[in-house]
Design a protein around this motif. Structure first.
Motif, short mmCIF file in Angstrom:
data_model
loop_
_atom_site.label_atom_id
_atom_site.label_comp_id
_atom_site.label_asym_id
_atom_site.label_seq_id
_atom_site.Cartn_x
_atom_site.Cartn_y
_atom_site.Cartn_z
N LEU A 98 0.74 -1.23 0.43
CA LEU A 98 -0.03 0.41 -0.41
C LEU A 98 1.28 1.40 0.03
N ALA A 99 0.71 2.22 -1.11
CA ALA A 99 1.20 3.58 -0.64
C ALA A 99 0.01 4.59 -0.45
N ALA A 100 0.53 5.97 0.54
CA ALA A 100 0.65 6.84 0.37
C ALA A 100 1.25 8.25 0.92
N GLY A 101 0.47 9.20 0.22
CA GLY A 101 1.47 10.46 0.15
C GLY A 101 1.05 11.54 0.72
N PHE A 102 2.00 12.62 1.43
CA PHE A 102 1.24 13.53 2.31
C PHE A 102 2.64 15.08 1.47
N THR A 103 1.74 15.55 2.01
CA THR A 103 2.65 17.02 1.43
C THR A 103 2.12 18.41 1.59
N ALA A 104 3.03 19.59 2.50
CA ALA A 104 2.94 20.64 3.57
C ALA A 104 3.26 21.69 1.88
N ALA A 123 4.01 5.88 -6.90
CA ALA A 123 3.48 4.51 -6.02
C ALA A 123 3.23 3.37 -7.36
N MET A 124 2.47 4.23 -8.42
CA MET A 124 2.24 3.65 -9.70
C MET A 124 3.85 2.71 -10.12
N GLN A 125 3.86 3.29 -10.28
CA GLN A 125 5.34 2.86 -11.23
C GLN A 125 6.57 1.55 -10.27
N HIS A 126 6.03 2.18 -9.58
CA HIS A 126 6.32 0.93 -8.47
C HIS A 126 5.40 -0.80 -7.62
N GLY A 127 4.17 -0.18 -9.21
CA GLY A 127 3.54 -1.04 -8.35
C GLY A 127 2.35 -1.17 -7.37
N MET A 128 2.50 -0.16 -6.96
CA MET A 128 1.93 -0.42 -5.28
C MET A 128 -0.07 0.46 -5.03
N VAL A 129 -0.17 -0.09 -4.55
CA VAL A 129 -1.47 0.19 -4.17
C VAL A 129 -2.10 1.45 -3.74
N TRP A 130 -2.65 2.51 -3.90
CA TRP A 130 -3.11 3.91 -3.89
C TRP A 130 -4.42 4.32 -2.58
N ALA A 184 -4.06 -1.36 6.06
CA ALA A 184 -2.43 -2.24 5.54
C ALA A 184 -3.16 -3.65 7.16
N LEU A 185 -3.84 -3.32 7.70
CA LEU A 185 -4.81 -4.38 8.40
C LEU A 185 -5.06 -5.25 7.55
N ARG A 186 -6.80 -4.18 6.99
CA ARG A 186 -7.44 -5.18 5.88
C ARG A 186 -6.19 -5.67 4.53
#
Ligand SMILES: Cc1cc2nc3c(=O)[nH]c(=O)nc-3n(C[C@H](O)[C@H](O)[C@H](O)COP(=O)(O)O)c2cc1C
Length: 189
Positions: A98-104, A123-130, A184-186
């Motif tokens: 799983l992947a998530a992003g944050f910025t300020a 994240a998509m380049q790495h085949g992750m799930v957003w 992540a738990l799910r």
């Protein structure tokens, strides 16, 4: 048959911060994730070692955090992104995490969406799930005054000025940390 006990999911928070707002946000996300039963580790991407790479590789979910500089990820974070473009990318080492992003940013809009788009494409380049942002703030829901202030749903976008994060942005960071840990738990099942 012996069934191995379920352990909590591992969340890695990989971040760069120039003046502290993203560090504060990362800490709030980590605390909230721990509150949901996840193990959460903070990794400053400017201080990578074999051990910190291993923390990221072992995570079930990775939250990527960078300030918005000039409408995109800060160079300190971009260097980390580019460092993953060889073996980690080729060997699909982060695929299905799983992947998530944050910025300020200093502005409510501040082109922060552009940074989150860069992080999500990464994240998509790495085949992750957003994992995106779920919270609808005010004025749609008045009781959510201050939450998800910029109405950004691709990830967490906080406003930061010299006095730090607003109360609503801090609360948004906590909710985002909970969301990542619960997802992540799910995802572990
Ligand atoms: C070089 C530079 C460029 C910036 N560009 C933007 C921007 O495009 N949009 C914005 O809202 N804030 C911008 N800011 C403000 C930062 O994003 C803001 O101060 C942020 O909270 C910094 O996070 P940090 O304290 O973790 O370094 C910029 C700051 C710097 C130093």
């Amino acid at each position: 048959m012996t069934v191995a006990p379920m352990t909590g999911p591992k969340v890695a928070i990989a971040y760069f911060s120039g003046s502290g707002a993203i560090t504060r946000t990362a800490r709030l996300i980590a605390e909230a994730a721990r509150g949901e039963g996840a193990a959460a580790d903070l990794v400053d991407v400017t201080q990578m070692t074999p051990e910190t790479w291993d923390i990221i590789h072992a995570a079930d979910a990775i939250a990527f955090g960078t300030p918005t500089y000039m409408g995109g990820p800060a160079a300190g974070f971009k260097a980390f992104m580019d460092d993953t473009g060889d073996t980690i990318w080729l060997d699909r080492m982060w695929a299905d995490k799983l992947a998530a992003g944050f910025t300020a940013g200093v502005n409510t809009g501040g082109d922060k969406l552009s940074t989150l788009q860069a992080l999500s494409v990464f994240a998509m380049q790495h085949g992750m799930v957003w994992i995106g942002q779920e919270v609808i703030g005010a004025p749609v829901f008045r009781e959510n005054e201050g939450l998800n202030l910029s109405g950004t749903f691709l990830g967490l976008a906080v406003n930061a000025n010299t006095s730090g994060l607003t109360e609503g942005c801090e609360a948004s960071a906590r909710i985002f940390g909970q969301r990542i840990a619960r997802a992540a738990l799910r995802w572990q099942v």
